[in-house]
Every structure is written in C-alpha cells, then in structure tokens.
Design a protein around this motif. Structure first.
Motif, PDB file in Angstrom:
ATOM      1  N   HIS A 112     -24.299  -0.316  52.180  1.00  0.00           N
ATOM      2  CA  HIS A 112     -25.146  -0.043  51.029  1.00  0.00           C
ATOM      3  C   HIS A 112     -26.614  -0.113  51.425  1.00  0.00           C
ATOM      4  CE1 HIS A 112     -21.962  -0.955  47.687  1.00  0.00           C
ATOM      5  NE2 HIS A 112     -21.500  -0.191  48.662  1.00  0.00           N
ATOM      6  N   THR A 113     -27.379   0.834  50.894  1.00  0.00           N
ATOM      7  CA  THR A 113     -28.817   0.820  51.163  1.00  0.00           C
ATOM      8  C   THR A 113     -29.532  -0.244  50.335  1.00  0.00           C
ATOM      9  OG1 THR A 113     -29.094   2.564  49.495  1.00  0.00           O
ATOM     10  CG2 THR A 113     -28.820   3.254  51.789  1.00  0.00           C
ATOM     11  N   GLU A 114     -29.151  -0.391  49.074  1.00  0.00           N
ATOM     12  CA  GLU A 114     -29.734  -1.418  48.216  1.00  0.00           C
ATOM     13  C   GLU A 114     -28.805  -2.631  48.220  1.00  0.00           C
ATOM     14  OE1 GLU A 114     -31.425  -2.012  43.657  1.00  0.00           O
ATOM     15  OE2 GLU A 114     -30.586  -0.096  44.312  1.00  0.00           O
ATOM     16  N   ASP A 116     -27.307  -6.405  47.624  1.00  0.00           N
ATOM     17  CA  ASP A 116     -27.243  -7.401  46.569  1.00  0.00           C
ATOM     18  C   ASP A 116     -27.893  -8.695  47.035  1.00  0.00           C
ATOM     19  OD1 ASP A 116     -25.831  -5.570  44.991  1.00  0.00           O
ATOM     20  OD2 ASP A 116     -23.929  -6.140  45.958  1.00  0.00           O
ATOM     21  N   LYS A 506     -34.792  -9.630  42.780  1.00  0.00           N
ATOM     22  CA  LYS A 506     -34.478  -8.842  43.964  1.00  0.00           C
ATOM     23  C   LYS A 506     -34.899  -9.603  45.208  1.00  0.00           C
ATOM     24  CE  LYS A 506     -34.514  -4.170  42.037  1.00  0.00           C
ATOM     25  NZ  LYS A 506     -35.028  -2.787  42.190  1.00  0.00           N
ATOM     26  N   SER A 508     -36.896  -9.309  48.714  1.00  0.00           N
ATOM     27  CA  SER A 508     -37.925  -8.539  49.404  1.00  0.00           C
ATOM     28  C   SER A 508     -37.796  -8.767  50.904  1.00  0.00           C
ATOM     29  CB  SER A 508     -39.317  -8.956  48.918  1.00  0.00           C
ATOM     30  OG  SER A 508     -40.319  -8.284  49.640  1.00  0.00           O
ATOM     31  N   GLN A 509     -37.540  -7.700  51.647  1.00  0.00           N
ATOM     32  CA  GLN A 509     -37.415  -7.819  53.099  1.00  0.00           C
ATOM     33  C   GLN A 509     -38.760  -8.008  53.780  1.00  0.00           C
ATOM     34  OE1 GLN A 509     -35.245  -4.434  54.537  1.00  0.00           O
ATOM     35  NE2 GLN A 509     -33.348  -4.983  53.455  1.00  0.00           N
TER      36      GLN A 509
END
Length: 660
Positions: A112-114, A116, A506, A508-509
């Motif tokens: 998955h790109t997004e 969890d 979310k 954040s990388q």
C-alpha cells in the motif's frame, strides 16, 4: 569572618540597631535597593545580593543555552517553560518478528502506498533495527577482506615485537618450565625493546616492582632468622626453652590460668587456632604478621615442600565421554529416560548442510536469517552453530550454512545497507507491547524506544496523546482491522478523532512521528492567488503585515511551526521570533583530537529548534465510521462454507453410547 564585616555587624540582626557609628566597629543600617523589604548593615549589602529575591540573575540552565535573565524569585516558575530544560522520551515497547504463517497479511499490507498507523510505526521501528544490526557481528565469515588489515598482519614491522615473539615454549613439568629457549638478542633489538612504549602492561611496572620488593625483603628476613637459629647451639636453645617455660608458667599463674598470645611466644598460632574463630585469627595475622615473621613464628614464603604443584598429581586421561566415570549421586534427566528396546538406530557423523545431497539449493533470505541469528547470538547468549553440553551423556550440536546473493558484505555494512535496493516488506509484527525496564523482557523480541526530545511543559501532552491514547489503542480500539486480516485482508478504519475539530491522525515520514491533519474545506484551497500575486510568486498569507503574521503563528503548535519555518525566508523569520517562547535549545558537541593523541569534547554551537509535538488533545470523539459487519459483506476473504450433509454433535454421540 569576611574582612568587610565589622565586629558588631557580623552578629547584629536588629533592623532598629542604635549602636553608634564607628569605622572600626559598626556601620549604618540601610534598606535593600531592590525593594525586597530587607534592612541590613551597609557592609552586608554585597552578601545580600546573593540571596535577594528581586536581584536580576541568569537562568539556572544558562550553561545549557538559555539566554534569559529574570528576578531570582521567578527562577522556579521559569524552569517549567525554560527552552534549555529538554526531556527525552524513554517510552519502550517490544515487537516480535513475523512468523512464516503470517506472511500473507504482511506482504499485502507492505504494497500500500498510504500506510496505516500501525504499519507505519512498525516500518519505522524496523528501519531503526536494521540500521543497528551490523553484518560483521552476525556473519563474520562472509565479510570482504580488508587489504590494509591483511598487509598489517602479514609480518612484524616492529623490532620489539619480533624480539617479544622469539621465545620458544617448552614442556611444563612439576618443577616448572622445561625446555624454555630464549634466543640471544642483538644490541639493536635490545635498544628497540627498551625504547618501545607499546609493551602491554608497562604502566604497571612500578606497582609490580613494589610488590616484588616486599616479597624479596620478606624472604631475606626469613633467611636471616634461619641462619641465626643454625648458629645457636643446642645448649643455648635448651636454656632459652627452660627460661620461656618458666616465664609462661609464671604468666599463667599470675593471669589465673590464661595463656599468652604475644608474637614472640612459641606456639602462639596453635593456641589462636584453638581458642579463636577464623575471623579473629585472620585479624591477628593482619596486625601482627610482620612481628610473627621477625620472630620466626610465621614463614614469609611458603616452603617448597609444602607448596601445591600440579605435577605431584596423577593425571586422569579422558579420551571420550564414555570413559568419564559418572558420580554415584548422578541421576539422568527425565526426558532422556527412554525404553532401550524402542531406540532408533543412529549413526554418529558430523554433517553440515553442504554435505547433504541436495541440488539447486535455494538462496537464503538475508533478513529472516539475520534476525534469527541476531536473536540467537545477542539475546539468548549462544550461537546456532555452537556445541552445547546438556550433561555427561548428551551434547547438542547444530550447524547451519547460509548462502546469500548479496554476499560478501562490506566491513561496515548494516542490514539496512544490504536490502536498500529491495522493495520494503514488513518483517515485524504490527502489534506492540509496552514493557517497562523493571520487567524481564522476552528474549525473542526486539525493543524500540521513542527517543524524541521535548520541552518540559510539552512532555506530558506527548506521552498522553501519542503513547497512552493512540499507540496503546492500535490493537483494535483506536484503529480497527478486519477480523480476516490473518488471511491477508488489509482493510482498516480509525474510530476516533479529536473532539471539537474535524481532523485525522496520520504518520509523517518527514519527521517520523504521528501528526494531526485538519480537514480544510475545499473552498479555501481553490483560487487562493490573484494575477498580481502570481506574478510576484506570493501567496495571500505572505502579504500580511509582520505583526499579524506573528500573532497568527502564536496559535500554532510546535510541529506546525517547525514545518512553517521551512516554507520561505519570511516565514522562517516569523517563526524565529517565537523560538525563546515556544522552541528549545540544545548544545551540539564535537570531538576534537590533538596532535599528541589525546581527545576531548567541545561545545561547537547552540541549536534552536521546535519539537514534534502536535496540539494537545484533551478528549476524543467517536467518528462516523460504518460497522465492521458492513465490510464483511463485501470482503473478498470472507467465504461462506455451506454444509448440506448432517453432522453428528459430540453430545449426541455420548448419549447414544451411554444408552447402548
């Protein structure tokens, strides 16, 4: 008493002192110029400045970078918001490696790109773990050879080292070393050996010399005493014994039968051993050891005939384990007590994976093998290919041969460097368990730590929202996964959001932490620039006055300020004005090496920055997410199994058997 204090002023504490003013005795009473209400003699004014609550002083953390000055009575309150009062989060948690039965879910969720929340946090911990694992410590036999090291170890470059290696060891017998041969050193080699300062233990030379000198002096004193005894005749010895016996009898009669314990009396050690315990006996030897040696009651060195030598023992040769004589008190382990009639035929042979007749042996996975070896070696304390003895009968020996496509590895390569070109796959469980340092942790799990820095007034908000509310509830409360996730379903939904605002949590990388992303209406994001602003490459926010921008920035949290400062030079200047109020400062150290070989750490500069804390969330609300049963209706992994044939229940079978 300080020189500036008068004799009367040093003992006077009366604010209404009426002593006549004299230069040599007393001075006038004044009030504090800082208006703290204190009245004191003028000669104590300088000392009062060290205690005055209204005196302006620097912060207690001035040495750590805080530039603020304030009244002394405000120091305690300032420490709560001091920018130099930085706290490191020490929250720890454990993650277990993924087993082979759960690979379906973790392979699907890694595509998955997004990501969890639980998957993103697991990937962050996995990246930190892979960077900490060095391949040299796990597989030293698969490393590239360093040409510099090979050249240095190929020969001896130092003449002193060559001289030190010129001794040939012989056979050890009961009388010492036999056949010890020492080659004669040349004059140049001796000078090199004397000037060499790399000899191991040269700094302990003076200490050993003092020890050897004391032993030599004791031996010399013993030799003198023995020579004196040999020179004396038998007549003189008998007369001395008679005089000593008479003296002892007199002392015994005078002391009501008590015997003497003086160091010069014969048999004092035997009497001490009979009448005193071992602790008192050792204490007597400590205090009177020198006198006992001088009077010949105790030898300074152990005589050779009483010394313990291994050569006097008869060695017992043990060729195999079967020749070992088992003690009579030995009892075999219960798991080894088997029926000898049902024992399988075994063959004792040392084999390895390479010895097996297997063709087209597949390559091993670097990550799985490295994680297994890392746990076995560093956490459990033994190697996979190590021989472990259980008892006198059995020995466990396990060998494993690994073959990697990326081998050989570089000398400083980590596991993250080896798999840098491979697609990311999750090898750690998404579920984490927080374990404090007071508990014994599982040996087959890897430990991660938060390690982020915050101001002292921000730490409680970070710990409550990130670790207690979000991270502790990712296993089914804060974030809910499909019940068929073990089959490979990756569906998930977040059940909570901050109360009072529409926002989502979310990962954040960029900052490697959790953030709150508010839901901005689409009307505010479209058509924000006019033709004139587009020509100058400006946005409407940048056209506002500086005072208004500072007022707007004062409502932002630390994480938003750190991101806003990277937008433009103008926004960076706006955020800089809030550093002392909202930011934190730390010292950056660097190691400095001197020409003589020594090194020290120097403070290079002060670093100002904002922390990664988002706005504090006091209460959470349930989101309007549908029920998980709605997803199960359309889940591709939810397959209904319909049975048409009747199946007998266990309870009915038992009833039928009882009736029969």
């Amino acid at each position: 008493m300080p020189v500036a204090h008068h004799e009367h002023c040093n003992k006077c504490y009366d604010i209404r002192c009426q002593v006549p003013l004299r230069i040599s005795n007393a001075c006038m009473v004044i009030k504090c110029h800082n208006k703290c209400g204190a009245a004191l003699h003028m000669c104590k004014e300088e000392e009062h400045q060290l205690l005055c609550p209204n005196e302006t002083v620097p912060c207690l953390n001035a040495g750590y970078g805080c530039p603020l000055t304030m009244l002394r009575r405000r120091l305690a309150k300032h420490l709560e918001v001091c920018p130099a009062s930085v706290v490191s989060c020490s929250q720890e948690w454990n993650r277990w490696p993924v087993s082979e039965t759960d690979l379906a879910f973790y392979r699907n969720v890694s595509k998955h790109t997004e990501l969890d929340l639980d998957v993103a946090l697991a990937l962050r911990d996995q990246e930190q773990l892979f960077q900490s694992i060095k391949m040299k410590n796990i597989f030293p036999e698969m490393m590239m050879e360093d040409p510099d090291t090979h050249q240095n170890t190929s020969g001896v470059s130092c003449p002193a080292a060559g001289a030190a290696c010129s001794l040939d060891c012989g056979e050890f017998t009961e009388n010492g070393w036999k056949g010890m041969k020492e080659e004669e050193l040349s004059h140049v080699a001796r000078e090199a050996l004397a000037k060499n300062r790399d000899v191991e233990g040269i700094h302990c030379h003076s200490s050993w010399e003092r020890i050897f000198k004391k032993e030599m002096d004791g031996c010399k004193e013993t030799v003198k005493n023995l020579n004196k005894k040999e020179e004396l005749g038998t007549k003189k010895e008998e007369s001395q014994r008679e005089s000593r016996d008479s003296h002892e009898e007199n002392a015994t009669s005078s002391m009501n039968g008590a015997t003497g314990f003086a160091p010069w009396q014969d048999g004092v050690l035997e009497r001490l051993g009979k009448e005193f315990n071992i602790a008192e006996y050792n204490m007597y030897l400590v205090h009177n050891g020198a006198m006992l040696i001088n009077f010949g009651q105790l030898p300074a060195c152990t005589p050779r005939e009483k010394d313990f030598v291994y050569g006097n023992l008869d060695p017992i040769e043990v060729k195999t384990i079967r020749s070992f004589n088992i003690p009579t008190s030995y009892r075999a382990k219960r798991n080894y007590l088997k029926d000898p009639t049902q024992k399988d035929m075994v063959k004792h042979q040392s084999v390895d994976t390479d010895d097996l007749d297997v063709k087209n042996l597949s390559e091993c996975d670097e990550i799985s093998a490295t994680l297994l070896c890392c746990m076995e070696k560093e956490l459990k304390g033994h190697l996979i290919s190590e021989t472990v003895g259980n008892d006198g009968f059995y020995i466990d020996t396990g060998t494993q041969t690994y073959t990697f496509d990326s081998a050989p590895f570089k000398t400083d390569a980590s596991l993250a460097d080896v798999i840098a070109e491979k697609p990311p796959v999750l090898y750690l469980h998404t579920e984490a368990e927080s374990v404090t340092r007071r508990h014994n942790k599982t040996s087959s799990a890897f430990t991660s730590m938060c390690g982020l820095f915050f101001r002292r007034d921000e730490y409680h908000s970070h710990f409550r929202n990130v670790h207690s509310d979000i991270q502790a509830g990712l296993n089914g409360w804060f974030q809910q996964r499909c019940p068929l996730a073990y089959l490979g379903c990756t569906f998930t939904q977040t059940r909570f959001y901050p109360a009072g605002q529409q926002a989502t949590i979310k990962y954040s990388q960029g900052v490697n932490t959790l953030v709150i992303q508010p839901q901005v209406p689409s009307s505010l994001c479209e058509g924000g620039k006019t033709a004139n602003l587009q020509r100058h490459n400006l946005d409407p926010l940048s056209c506002l006055p500086l005072e208004i921008l500072q007022h707007i920035a004062s409502y932002l949290d630390s994480l938003t300020l750190s991101q806003l400062s990277q937008v433009s030079h103008l926004m960076r200047d706006v955020c800089t004005t809030l550093l002392q109020e909202r930011g934190m400062v730390s010292l950056k150290w660097e190691k400095k090496t001197y020409s003589h070989g020594g090194s020290s750490w120097k403070c290079r500069k002060k670093v100002w920055e904002f922390s990664t804390r988002f706005s504090s969330v006091a209460r959470w609300s349930f989101s309007n997410t549908p029920s998980m049963s709605d997803h199960l209706r359309t889940c591709s992994y939810y397959q209904i199994e319909k049975r048409t044939e009747p199946v007998a229940l266990n309870c009915l079978v038992e009833v039928t058997n009882m009736e029969k």
